[in-house]
Design a protein around this motif. Sequence first.
Motif, PDB file in Angstrom:
ATOM      1  N   LEU A   1       0.817  -1.211   0.000  1.00  0.00           N
ATOM      2  CA  LEU A   1       0.000   0.000   0.000  1.00  0.00           C
ATOM      3  C   LEU A   1       0.854   1.266   0.000  1.00  0.00           C
ATOM      4  O   LEU A   1       0.541   2.218  -0.730  1.00  0.00           O
ATOM      5  N   PRO A   2       1.946   1.331   0.792  1.00  0.00           N
ATOM      6  CA  PRO A   2       2.801   2.532   0.713  1.00  0.00           C
ATOM      7  C   PRO A   2       3.330   2.769  -0.698  1.00  0.00           C
ATOM      8  O   PRO A   2       3.374   3.908  -1.169  1.00  0.00           O
ATOM      9  N   GLY A   3       3.721   1.683  -1.371  1.00  0.00           N
ATOM     10  CA  GLY A   3       4.230   1.836  -2.734  1.00  0.00           C
ATOM     11  C   GLY A   3       3.158   2.328  -3.688  1.00  0.00           C
ATOM     12  O   GLY A   3       3.411   3.190  -4.534  1.00  0.00           O
ATOM     13  N   LEU A   4       1.947   1.793  -3.560  1.00  0.00           N
ATOM     14  CA  LEU A   4       0.833   2.214  -4.412  1.00  0.00           C
ATOM     15  C   LEU A   4       0.527   3.688  -4.218  1.00  0.00           C
ATOM     16  O   LEU A   4       0.381   4.447  -5.192  1.00  0.00           O
ATOM     17  N   LEU A   5       0.432   4.115  -2.953  1.00  0.00           N
ATOM     18  CA  LEU A   5       0.086   5.509  -2.669  1.00  0.00           C
ATOM     19  C   LEU A   5       1.208   6.462  -3.086  1.00  0.00           C
ATOM     20  O   LEU A   5       0.950   7.560  -3.576  1.00  0.00           O
ATOM     21  N   ALA A   6       2.461   6.036  -2.899  1.00  0.00           N
ATOM     22  CA  ALA A   6       3.588   6.886  -3.285  1.00  0.00           C
ATOM     23  C   ALA A   6       3.640   7.075  -4.799  1.00  0.00           C
ATOM     24  O   ALA A   6       3.871   8.187  -5.293  1.00  0.00           O
TER      25      ALA A   6
END
Length: 297
Positions: free
Chosen positions: A105-110
């Motif tokens: 999720l952090p990668g997706l949002l970033a």
Amino acid sequence: MELRQLEYFVAVAQERNFTRAAEKVHVAQPGVSAQIRRLERELGQELLDRSGRSVRLTQVGAAVLPYARAALAAVEGARLAVDELTGLLRGHVAVGTVTSHTVDLPGLLAEFHNDHPAVEITLAEANSDQLLDDLRTGHLDAAIISVGRTTPAGIESQPVDDQPIVAAVGHDHELAVHPVISLDTLRGHALISLPRGTGLRARLDEACAAAGFAPRIAFEAGDPEFLAQLASRGLGVAILPGAFAEARSEQLRTIAINPPELRGRLVFAWRADGPNSPAARVLVSRACGMLRAVAQH
């Protein structure tokens, strides 16, 4: 009549309090009060009854409120239409998630933020019941939630994970010698589980009810890692996702539970009638593409 006056009026009507309304629109309280007074002078009527402990709408204010909301919605719709046509995304996307999952999720949002820096992104963590409620009411655009065999009505989803729910005990526990147990074996044992409102707990409660008993929950906590630690110290039988328990084989003995229908299913979910904004639609589309790509490898 100015749009900001209508915005402040709607905020006060919703919050029933000038201070909270001012915080919501990020303006000092005197500024909110002054603009609403100007709106009232222009209309020639008071819109708010300020005499009580909370602010209430007058009869005129109640009549004006739906028009104020419609005006603000129309302006926002015009902005979004222009943004869609020009390829410029702005606005706000609200995402929710359960505590434990395998999505980057952090990668997706970033990645989404890098491509669309004008979009404000917020992330909230809660149990599946709360996240589902927030999806249905529009407080969230998308969320990672745990569901049963079928996705709840009014919700669309992309699968994230589907795995058995297992029992996990310390290596010295009496059940540690069994590779597989029946669900009925857990009757009377001290169980360690996620709290009510989580998908895993809902699956456990449903299965036990179908088997004719109520689970004896000795310990509950929202962090699966903490549940594992409690079980490893001999305090009971932890009910955990299979892959999570197996990854902690040095601490725990993983035991399969029959019937095998006791499973945890995670999905990336959004409302069936569509996300709230173009920005949210882009994020949902990107998330689904990422999850499909992961599933193919």
